[in-house]
Structure formats: C-alpha cells, structure tokens
Scaffold this motif. Structure first.
Motif, PDB file in Angstrom:
ATOM      1  N   GLY A  48      -5.362   1.032  -3.987  1.00  0.00           N
ATOM      2  CA  GLY A  48      -4.885  -0.479  -4.449  1.00  0.00           C
ATOM      3  C   GLY A  48      -3.556  -0.466  -4.408  1.00  0.00           C
ATOM      4  O   GLY A  48      -2.999  -1.689  -4.147  1.00  0.00           O
ATOM      5  N   SER A  49      -2.487   0.405  -4.728  1.00  0.00           N
ATOM      6  CA  SER A  49      -1.211   0.298  -4.918  1.00  0.00           C
ATOM      7  C   SER A  49      -0.633   0.470  -3.763  1.00  0.00           C
ATOM      8  O   SER A  49       0.391  -0.253  -3.084  1.00  0.00           O
ATOM      9  N   ARG A  50      -1.256   1.426  -2.882  1.00  0.00           N
ATOM     10  CA  ARG A  50      -0.786   1.604  -1.418  1.00  0.00           C
ATOM     11  C   ARG A  50      -0.842   0.525  -0.629  1.00  0.00           C
ATOM     12  O   ARG A  50       0.178   0.122   0.294  1.00  0.00           O
ATOM     13  N   PHE A  51      -1.878  -0.214  -0.787  1.00  0.00           N
ATOM     14  CA  PHE A  51      -2.201  -1.304   0.376  1.00  0.00           C
ATOM     15  C   PHE A  51      -1.655  -3.008  -0.368  1.00  0.00           C
ATOM     16  O   PHE A  51      -2.062  -3.747   0.138  1.00  0.00           O
ATOM     17  N   GLY A  52      -1.316  -2.759  -1.695  1.00  0.00           N
ATOM     18  CA  GLY A  52      -0.865  -4.178  -2.256  1.00  0.00           C
ATOM     19  C   GLY A  52      -2.196  -4.933  -2.772  1.00  0.00           C
ATOM     20  O   GLY A  52      -1.905  -6.029  -2.741  1.00  0.00           O
ATOM     21  N   GLN A  58      -4.043 -10.757  -8.206  1.00  0.00           N
ATOM     22  CA  GLN A  58      -3.429 -11.538  -9.388  1.00  0.00           C
ATOM     23  C   GLN A  58      -3.245 -12.751  -8.761  1.00  0.00           C
ATOM     24  O   GLN A  58      -3.582 -13.771  -9.322  1.00  0.00           O
ATOM     25  N   GLU A  59      -3.130 -12.981  -7.321  1.00  0.00           N
ATOM     26  CA  GLU A  59      -2.962 -14.185  -6.707  1.00  0.00           C
ATOM     27  C   GLU A  59      -4.440 -14.886  -6.650  1.00  0.00           C
ATOM     28  O   GLU A  59      -4.699 -16.075  -6.710  1.00  0.00           O
ATOM     29  N   LEU A  60      -5.390 -14.095  -6.651  1.00  0.00           N
ATOM     30  CA  LEU A  60      -6.692 -14.405  -6.767  1.00  0.00           C
ATOM     31  C   LEU A  60      -7.108 -15.047  -8.118  1.00  0.00           C
ATOM     32  O   LEU A  60      -7.994 -16.023  -8.078  1.00  0.00           O
TER      33      LEU A  60
END
Length: 240
Positions: A48-52, A58-60
């Motif tokens: 999740g961190s690696r691919f943003g 958060q945008e969702l």
C-alpha cells in the motif's frame, strides 16, 4: 492407497469430531492466526505504501462525502490505475503464499489420530519441499475460478463444494488436481447434506469469533480446516 466410502455417519458425529480436533489444538489455532495476519497485514501495508494506495484511499474518503456517484467514479478510476493493479497482484501473492499454512493442520490432526507428538513445525508442513509449489499452483487455479464464479454466488458456492476435498486428497493421497476433483464430486453426490451442513457451520463459526469476541476470532478463524479434515476422514477410508 485406495479410497472407499463407508457407511454414512451422522452430521452430529462429524461436527463433534471437528470441534474435538479444534479444541485440542487451540494453541496452534492461535499461532496460525497470528502468523497469517501478521504476514498479511505487513505485506498489505508494504504494498500500500509502495504504490501510494493509502493516499488514494484518503481521496476516496473525501469523494464519499460528496456523494455516492462521485465515490463510485473515483473508485473506478482508482482501480484502473497501474499502481492499484500492482497492489492487487501483491495482495494476491501474499494470499497464495499463505495458503499452504492451512495444510499444516492436516498433519497436526493426523498426528493426533496416530498419538504422535505435535510440534510447531508441523504447522508449516505445506511448505516442505517441492510440494509447496504444487499447493500454491492449485490454490492459484482454485482462486481464479472462484473469482469468476463468485460473481453469480451460486456457482461460487458450487465451486467450494466440488473442491472441498481436493487439498486433503493432494496432501494425504498425492492425487492430481483433476483426479481429486473427480473423487470430490463422487463424494459430494453421496454426502451432499452432510457436506452442506458442515460448510455452513464452518463459515458461521469461523467468523463468529470476530463478530462476538473480537480477539476470539484468532481461535475460530482456522476452524475451517478441522471441518475439512473431519469430513475427509469420515468420507474417505484410506488403506495402504
């Protein structure tokens, strides 16, 4: 090794047997869940961190405040991105890697039947040697078929029914995938009611621990394996 179908036992016998195996191995049930979720969530947060993905999540959340339509459009756009697809492949890889952990319970339960000493290493029996690749190949095959059939619900459930004995048949009898499915189908025709009831009980009990006791789910999550072994032991009689 020959397979035959003995006289039908009662559903209560199969369930009592499954709960016996589960109750006698609670420490291993707990260890399974701790190892499983530790690896799964560590991998999920890493990918999740690696691919943003967390930033997109958060945008969702912000899109949801603007309405369902905006949220659905944002979710569709997010799922179509290359990074999200890589994240999905990463999660799939983790799930596939963890699958053989379930097979360790078959060895543990068999050792109980033989009155042999059980050790923590038995939990990792599915990772021994080249069989590891056989098991993950089967699970990949099973999972992709399940994804396709689950959309119709009925076919997804049917796929679970016709493959419930494949893993123990591969583990104990060294059967090939399609040979095991054939034997599974024959057993299903004779034991449909027993299998159906046990699957329902396993599904309810497996997640009841999380719903009712939260941390209790760490003990009930692997219960499915005890049900499968109890059914397998009852339906298939093995003789060398």
């Amino acid at each position: 090794m020959q397979n035959k179908y003995p006289q039908k036992p009662g559903i209560d016998f199969i369930l009592k047997q499954a709960f016996f195996y589960w109750n006698k191995t609670l420490i291993f049930q707990l260890m399974f869940s701790i190892i499983y979720f530790a690896i799964f969530f560590t991998g999920m947060f890493f990918f999740g961190s690696r691919f943003g993905i967390w930033e997109q999540s958060q945008e969702l959340s912000e899109a949801l405040r603007l309405g369902t339509k905006v949220y659905m459009e944002k979710a569709a756009a997010m799922s179509a991105t290359e990074n999200y697809q890589k994240f999905s492949y990463g999660i799939l890889g983790i799930i596939v890697f963890l699958y053989p952990l379930n097979l360790g319970f078959f060895q543990i339960f068999r050792k109980m039947d033989l009155n042999e000493k059980i050790v923590l290493g038995d939990l990792f029996a599915g990772y021994n040697g080249l069989n590891f690749f056989k098991y993950i190949s089967y699970f990949l095959f099973w999972f992709f078929i399940y994804l396709l059939t689950a959309q119709t619900i009925i076919l997804g459930v049917a796929w679970v029914f016709v493959t419930i004995f494949v893993a123990p048949l591969m583990f104990f009898a060294d059967k090939r995938i399609f040979e095991a499915i054939t034997l599974n189908f024959k057993a299903l025709k004779m034991y449909f009611v027993e299998i159906a009831v046990c699957i329902i009980v396993a599904f309810i009990f497996k997640y009841a621990g999380f719903a009712l006791f939260l941390v209790g789910g760490l003990f009930t999550f692997p219960f499915w394996n005890a049900i499968i072994y109890s059914l397998y032991k009852t339906v298939f009689s093995e003789k060398n």
